[in-house]
Motif scaffolding. Sequence first.
Motif, PDB file in Angstrom:
ATOM      1  N   LEU A  31       0.833  -1.347  -0.128  1.00 24.65           N
ATOM      2  CA  LEU A  31      -0.068   0.048   0.062  1.00 24.65           C
ATOM      3  C   LEU A  31       0.670   1.310   0.030  1.00 24.65           C
ATOM      4  CD1 LEU A  31      -2.915   1.174   0.131  1.00 24.65           C
ATOM      5  CD2 LEU A  31      -2.612   0.882   2.655  1.00 24.65           C
ATOM      6  N   ALA A  47      -8.220   0.547   3.832  1.00 28.39           N
ATOM      7  CA  ALA A  47      -8.085  -0.279   4.798  1.00 28.39           C
ATOM      8  C   ALA A  47      -9.396  -0.724   5.327  1.00 28.39           C
ATOM      9  CB  ALA A  47      -7.691   0.825   6.242  1.00 28.39           C
ATOM     10  N   LEU A  98      -9.729  -3.929   2.710  1.00 26.94           N
ATOM     11  CA  LEU A  98      -8.991  -4.822   3.257  1.00 26.94           C
ATOM     12  C   LEU A  98      -9.257  -5.852   4.483  1.00 26.94           C
ATOM     13  CD1 LEU A  98      -5.372  -3.003   3.123  1.00 26.94           C
ATOM     14  CD2 LEU A  98      -6.356  -4.926   1.651  1.00 26.94           C
ATOM     15  N   VAL A 128       0.212  -5.761   5.901  1.00 22.45           N
ATOM     16  CA  VAL A 128       0.176  -4.499   4.891  1.00 22.45           C
ATOM     17  C   VAL A 128       1.687  -4.079   4.705  1.00 22.45           C
ATOM     18  CG1 VAL A 128      -0.365  -1.896   4.440  1.00 22.45           C
ATOM     19  CG2 VAL A 128      -2.133  -3.608   5.163  1.00 22.45           C
ATOM     20  N   PHE A 145      -3.890  -3.909  11.670  1.00 17.59           N
ATOM     21  CA  PHE A 145      -3.234  -4.697  10.684  1.00 17.59           C
ATOM     22  C   PHE A 145      -1.458  -4.994  11.161  1.00 17.59           C
ATOM     23  CE2 PHE A 145      -5.806  -2.098   7.919  1.00 17.59           C
ATOM     24  CZ  PHE A 145      -6.694  -3.263   7.185  1.00 17.59           C
TER      25      PHE A 145
END
Length: 288
Positions: A81, A95, A98, A106, A139
């Motif tokens: 990303l 986000a 995802l 990420v 994440f």
Amino acid sequence: MKVSQVYKDKKDKKVLSFEIFPPKKDSELSNIDETLAVLCELEPDYISVTFGAGGSSNCNRTIELAKKIKHEYHVEPVVHLTSLHYNKAEIDEFAKVLSEAGLENVLALRGDKNPNFPEKNDFSHASDLIAYMKEKWDFCFLGACYPECHPESGGVINEIRHLKTKVNAGAEVLLSQLFFDNDIFLRFQEYCRVADINVPVIPGIMPVINAAQIKRMITMCGVAFPARFEKIIHRYEDNKEALFDAGMSYALSQIIDLLVSDIEGIHLYTMNNPLVARRICEGIRNII
């Protein structure tokens, strides 16, 4: 599973990961299955998927490919990303997509400057992106590192300082830019330890298999070519098949040398070439 946990769980075993890139056209997305079938047969611990500037989260081939890897091939994906061409609202949208897709990892990057896409002001560095997302989303963040220094860093001291900032922001794993001299990587790894950067620093290896690729390395990456590697290039640059074999052999020797050093895994830049990945994996099957 979060990639940071993969490195913790492996303990005495080495982590194997691949990088691939999404097809340029949506119509070609289904053709990636042949490559994925071979790569996943080799049982990598995760596969990272590169990301280009432009596009929305609703029509993003990186995300679609990551979904395929996770839900059809049952391998953990890492979504690249970039931040330079996106604002906070757009990053929030990425986000959200995802998270809803169950994608937990990420690789946060600033991204290369691209004259075709305007730069935005919310994130000047990957560390800014990590710090912003870390406050709002759960994440695992990976970061990039440059054993031979990023072209804009101004030297190794600034390179390590910026890397420390990235780790302090929340990066839990660092994947290196490609290199061909293991001594450079191992020295860089030691610099990281001295700076108290206590996360896995993983070497990124790209087998060089054709002359055009070599020219791109020289102009774009600024990587050093050891004398032994230069001899290989000069000897076989006009022989496609010989250069492929010699490039693969050099990459294998690099990897084997690294595996007997204090590293936690290998990240292989596959260039979407399953033959490259298979050849490498066959060569290290009994030692990784």
